[in-house]
Design an enzyme around this catalytic site. Structure first.
Site, PDB file in Angstrom:
ATOM      1  N   GLU A 199      41.311  -3.449 -22.705  1.00 39.81           N
ATOM      2  CA  GLU A 199      39.796  -4.917 -22.457  1.00 39.81           C
ATOM      3  C   GLU A 199      40.554  -5.953 -23.341  1.00 39.81           C
ATOM      4  OE1 GLU A 199      35.203  -5.721 -23.861  1.00 39.81           O
ATOM      5  OE2 GLU A 199      36.799  -4.805 -24.860  1.00 39.81           O
TER       6      GLU A 199
ATOM      7  N   ASP B  69      39.849  -0.637 -26.583  1.00 36.81           N
ATOM      8  CA  ASP B  69      38.570  -1.275 -27.077  1.00 36.81           C
ATOM      9  C   ASP B  69      38.715  -2.590 -28.015  1.00 36.81           C
ATOM     10  OD1 ASP B  69      35.472  -1.972 -27.086  1.00 36.81           O
ATOM     11  OD2 ASP B  69      36.232  -2.044 -29.323  1.00 36.81           O
TER      12      ASP B  69
END
Length: 718
Positions: free
Chosen positions: A403, A366
């Site tokens: 990401e 993330d």
């Protein structure tokens, strides 16, 4: 040396121990180690049970005997697995200088494998300051947080019997990822599983996943996190909203007990290991969505759980002008200082643990660009922790997915070190805009279909380093993408201000649900177009849970706080939209059956096999005449099946694809094939099921094919 005796019943022998972080269970006892550079004294407390408020034993570590460098350590005999413990740190409490030591706070061990108790942010004692004091975090709390019942628990995850467990070890270009949330996937009563909303519940859906054809699941965060009420209330139902997604970790080693079946402490580890074992046995890899960019301690007004109280200025990036405040590249209040050696080591140790002791196959990071920044926030890429992770020998063969952006405005897709795959946000946006019918996207669509060479064709990167997706947990579901012009996040209690406005969606005449059969048919056709593009594009495809049967969140594109019908997967839609399920399943199988769609190198536009056909050719309504103009809404291309592709036992079929997002039908002249080969139709999304995907391809006799408005076709050569 003997520790402080709390009662006549408890007496443990103490020795120096060794400088290893976390708990190490050895013969005769347990070694404890923790990092702190500026603490003036360190206290270890051991509790019989996590809910006890008084320790059965405590020991003040000796600065000379129990400290090596900045690691404090002690070996305690007769301590056993299952007991609870915590650390207390004495030191300066000067928030304006970045120091937040408070001996009244019992701190969790950053390396704890199990955490007992439930974090409740309404419990005042877990805050390092007096919440009622007008000076806020500049004040000092004397409340003892041991009463919060949240404690680290000694656990040995190495005792699990993995039997003959084997990692499937698929190559990156062979996997198809299915993103799911452990609780939301099966918590709905109509999921028809016995252990709803748990690790066991996912295991009960393995046959479904196999039938769909995916071979890797990406679990949304399972690191221990507080299932806390958010500050918001649903204005419609008046229910308190919970942060259900889990993107707020307490530490990076413990499995969350929020998805445990039963109440027995530590069962969450065993149940997770059972899940991994069963998935591997059925040929499915496990990828974890991991959050190393921030923690649940939040900003300066957050609780003191571990990192803040252990060594605030090392674990977090602080504002250089006023260290009272935290840098907020994550958008959640704080940012982990991943450029510091101690923090780097902790993150690497965490990854190694999940691979070696929990047998996971990969990670999706993330806001991974934060891990590529230095202590000043500058992007350093190849010189950062990202490179260390990619080069780590224990993590060799592990899938690493980034990401490539963060909340501080960083967007580094394509710039990650060799060895990383990356979520391709440009693929998502371009495909959405093309299918919607936007102008000026056909040229970029061709680039995305070809594996985004503009982003990834450098430093040895491959097409499969692009993770292609149309939807993910963050945003609209695929059905909502074709059912809503605007987001509808009113239930989040923020007056619909949260969530992105850049959805590139279209409702085709009615906002939301409708009984109009023509609109429903068109929406389903557009979903088939999305699935087709995703599965015929070079790269690594990812599907969001439930998209294969038109899951809806009723227009909510930021359902992080909705633990209810809004975000629960509604399995009744599997029956209602079984045609979309079958189409998705067939397209997945089609991709898996054709090496030409899973190339290990980028297209060249040249004839590499000597058959007179380039590896890829682009077409329009006329062969070899693509229209990349601003007002173009269609694209055709042909992939040669004659190229050698690593891992393929034989040559593939040639594949011809036409994508028509124009509002009118278009007639395409089909390119001729050499050596007497013929074209056969497999897909026509304008057709109703089962004619939209032909399990037995139909020969094309005519040299022209009418591709209907807003539809796609796929032909193969034989």
């Amino acid at each position: 040396m003997e520790g402080t005796k709390i009662s006549e019943k408890t007496k443990f022998n103490i020795s120096k121990g060794f400088p290893v972080l976390g708990t190490s269970i050895e013969k005769g006892g347990v070694n404890f180690g923790v990092f702190s550079r500026n603490a003036t004294s360190v206290i270890l407390e051991i509790y019989e049970n996590y809910y006890d408020e008084e320790p059965m034993f405590k020991y003040v570590l000796d600065k000379k005997e129990n400290r090596t460098g900045n690691i404090w350590h002690v070996f305690v005999e007769q301590v056993r697995a299952g007991m609870s413990f915590g650390w207390r740190m004495n030191g300066p409490y000067k928030p304006e200088k970045g120091f937040r030591f408070n001996k009244n706070k019992l701190l969790l061990d950053p390396y704890a494998k199990v955490i007992g108790g439930t974090l409740d942010f309404t419990e005042e004692s877990i805050f390092g300051y007096n919440k009622n004091d007008p000076k806020k975090d500049l004040s000092f709390s004397t409340l003892d947080s041991a009463r919060s019942q949240v404690k680290s628990i000694i656990w040995d995850s190495r005792e699990y019997n993995w039997k003959n467990d084997e990692h499937p070890r698929y190559k990156l270009n062979d996997i198809i990822i299915y993103e799911l949330h452990v609780r939301l996937y099966t918590i709905n009563p109509n999921s028809h599983v016995e252990h709803r909303g748990t690790y066991k519940g996912i295991a009960e859906k393995i046959n479904y996943l196999k039938d769909l054809g995916v071979n890797a699941i990406e679990l949304m965060p399972i690191f221990a996190f507080p299932l806390n009420d958010t500050p918001n209330v649903n204005p419609i139902t008046c229910e308190k909203l919970k942060n259900i997604w889990g993107y707020n970790p307490v530490n990076f080693f413990a499995v969350t007990s929020n998805y445990r079946y039963g109440v027995k402490i530590g069962e969450e580890i065993i149940q997770f290991q059972d899940l991994v074992f069963e998935l591997h046995k059925n040929g499915i890899e496990v990828i974890l969505d991991v959050v190393f960019n921030h923690t649940a301690e939040g900003n300066e007004l957050g609780p003191t759980l571990n990192f803040r109280g252990l060594e605030n200025s090392v674990y977090y990036l602080l504002n250089k002008d006023n260290p009272r405040y935290y840098e907020n590249f994550s958008g959640t209040g704080n940012t982990i200082n991943s450029s510091h050696y101690v923090v780097k080591q902790m993150i690497l140790d965490s990854l190694r643990y999940w691979v070696s002791e929990m047998h996971v196959d990969g990670f999706r990071f993330d806001l991974a660009s934060i891990l590529g920044r230095d202590s000043k926030g500058n992007w350093i890429g190849d010189l950062s922790l990202l490179k260390d992770i990619a080069d780590d020998p224990i993590l060799a063969g592990t899938k690493l997915i980034a990401e490539g952006w963060d909340a501080a405005g960083g967007y580094y897709v394509g710039d990650f070190p060799t060895g990383w795959a990356e979520w391709n946000g440009k693929f998502r946006d371009t495909v959405r805009r093309f299918v919607r019918g936007d102008n000026g996207v056909v040229s970029d669509l061709a680039t995305r279909i070809a594996g985004s060479p503009d982003l990834f064709e450098k430093r040895g990167r491959k097409p499969y380093h692009s993770v292609n997706f149309i939807t993910s947990h963050d945003g609209f579901t695929m059905w909502d993408l074709v059912s809503y012009n605007n987001k509808h996040n009113e239930a989040n209690g923020e007056n619909n201000r949260d969530g992105t406005n850049a959805n590139y969606s279209f409702n085709y005449g009615v906002e939301g649900d409708t009984n109009d059969e023509n609109i429903i048919r068109l929406r389903k056709q557009q979903i088939k177009n999305f699935i087709t593009i995703l599965m015929v594009s070079q790269g690594l495809p990812m599907i969001l849970m439930g998209d294969e049967f038109c899951r809806t969140q009723f227009g909510n594109n930021n359902a992080y706080c909705q633990d209810n019908h809004i975000s629960w997967v509604d399995w009744s839609r599997k029956l209602k939209f079984n045609d979309i399920f079958n189409f998705t399943k067939n397209m997945i199988n089609f991709r898996k059956s054709h090496c030409a769609l899973r190339r290990d190198r980028f297209f060249t536009g040249r004839d590499l096999s000597g058959d007179g056909i380039a590896d890829i050719t682009w077409h329009g309504v006329k062969p070899f005449k693509p229209d990349f103009g601003y007002y173009s809404h269609s694209l055709a291309f042909m992939i040669s099946g004659e190229d050698y592709i690593q891992g393929c036992k034989e040559r593939d079929n040639d594949i011809y694809v036409v994508l028509n997002s124009f509002i009118k039908d278009l007639q395409f002249e089909i390119p001729k094939l050499p050596n007497g080969k013929k074209w056969y139709r497999v897909v026509d999304t304008s057709q109703e099921s089962p004619k939209d995907f032909l399990l037995e391809p139909s020969i094309i006799q005519d040299k022209h094919y009418t591709v209907h408005s807003r539809s796609s076709i796929v032909l193969i050569s034989k």
